[in-house]
Design an enzyme around this catalytic site. Structure first.
Site, mmCIF file in Angstrom:
data_model
loop_
_atom_site.group_PDB
_atom_site.id
_atom_site.type_symbol
_atom_site.label_atom_id
_atom_site.label_comp_id
_atom_site.label_asym_id
_atom_site.label_seq_id
_atom_site.Cartn_x
_atom_site.Cartn_y
_atom_site.Cartn_z
ATOM 1 N N PRO A 2 -5.163 -12.686 -8.830
ATOM 2 C CG PRO A 2 -6.725 -11.875 -10.338
ATOM 3 C CD PRO A 2 -6.590 -12.688 -9.130
ATOM 4 C CD GLU A 3 -1.918 -9.424 -4.020
ATOM 5 O OE1 GLU A 3 -1.417 -8.343 -3.659
ATOM 6 O OE2 GLU A 3 -1.817 -10.470 -3.377
ATOM 7 C CE LYS A 50 -5.247 -5.340 -5.839
ATOM 8 N NZ LYS A 50 -5.960 -5.503 -4.559
ATOM 9 N NE ARG A 237 -9.322 -9.967 1.461
ATOM 10 C CZ ARG A 237 -8.721 -9.954 0.271
ATOM 11 N NH1 ARG A 237 -8.556 -8.819 -0.370
ATOM 12 N NH2 ARG A 237 -8.320 -11.053 -0.293
#
Length: 251
Positions: A2-3, A50, A237
DNA sequence: AAGTAATGCATAA
DNA sequence: TATGCCTTACTTA
């Protein structure tokens, strides 16, 4: 998974189904104290970057963050047996929403809520911050643009997949610094446009003509020119970029 | 069948 | 820098 686009999709769907109605609140797994919420009227379900915020009458807000692996399951039969491990079920007579594997699910008082709002940058899927301020926030970060867009205090809702695809669409290398107001504005415009497409489609969409394809994210070669995609770690990331189509100096 | 990385990020060390 | 969330999708056996 989920973004921000999916968090907004969940919020919209649940607001539509729950707002103004009495819900039963339970924690089949037992790790959330649903008692204070059971039988109350839902005032609204809201996405903030988010984060998901539930407002119920006469009770503190519920703050949910899905983290890397959280998800919701929707049952059209509210009596359906929840899978074990369900942290929270909110149900009306018509539907049940089950929260699985969230990173956070907790009551949040007004003070903490205000702090969360203050710490969360402009969200491209909320109409509440203008383009000019969003651009200023990005420029004020003074870190590589690929780090800035993942910082939820700079802009909110963008995750690693959107970082890769939005920077490709804007022609910016994730390592680019001091990109200038014009490029920052184009990046914001792309975020506003594409995250909305993603919210409506329920997945990352970086080419409306080919909604299941990506330009560089997790690809071996650039989908536009075939050049080998470069990967490295940026802001903890994996960053993905096409050395031919993305540039360190904004044009 | 079993192992692993992952669209996130707060918290501990 | 490492861990926990304890799922899903994909890879390897």
């Amino acid at each position: 998974m989920p973004e921000g686009h999916l968090v907004h999709r969940y919020a919209d769907e649940q607001h539509e189904a729950l707002a103004g109605r009495v819900v039963s609140a339970t924690s089949p797994q037992g790790r959330f104290d649903a008692g204070p919420y059971d039988g109350r009227v839902v005032e609204g379900v809201e996405a903030l970057g988010k984060h998901l915020l539930y407002r119920l009458e006469g009770a503190p807000a519920i703050h949910v963050h899905l983290g890397m692996r959280g998800l919701f399951l929707r049952y059209d039969d509210p009596a359906a047996e929840p899978r074990k491990g369900t942290r929270l079920r909110l149900a009306t007579g018509e539907a049940a929403f089950d929260l699985i594997a969230p990173a956070r699910c907790e009551p949040m008082d007004e003070r903490a809520l205000a702090a969360l709002r203050a710490a969360t940058g402009p969200d491209p899927l909320r109409g509440d911050v203008g383009r000019t301020e969003a651009v200023q926030r990005l420029l004020a970060a003074h870190v590589p643009v690929g780090a800035a867009v993942l910082d939820q205090g700079v802009w909110s809702g963008i995750g690693n997949a959107w970082r890769a695809e939005l920077l490709f669409l804007t022609g910016l290398d994730p390592g680019a610094r001091d990109i200038g107001a014009e490029a920052a504005g184009r990046l914001w415009d792309a975020a506003v446009r594409y995250l909305a497409l993603g919210r409506d489609a329920g997945q990352v969409v970086s080419d409306p003509e080919a909604p299941d394809e990506r330009w560089v994210y997790k690809r071996e070669r650039c989908r536009r020119c075939g050049t080998a995609v470069r990967t490295w770690t940026l802001a903890s990331r994996t960053a993905y970029a096409c050395p031919a189509d993305q540039h360190l100096d904004a044009l």
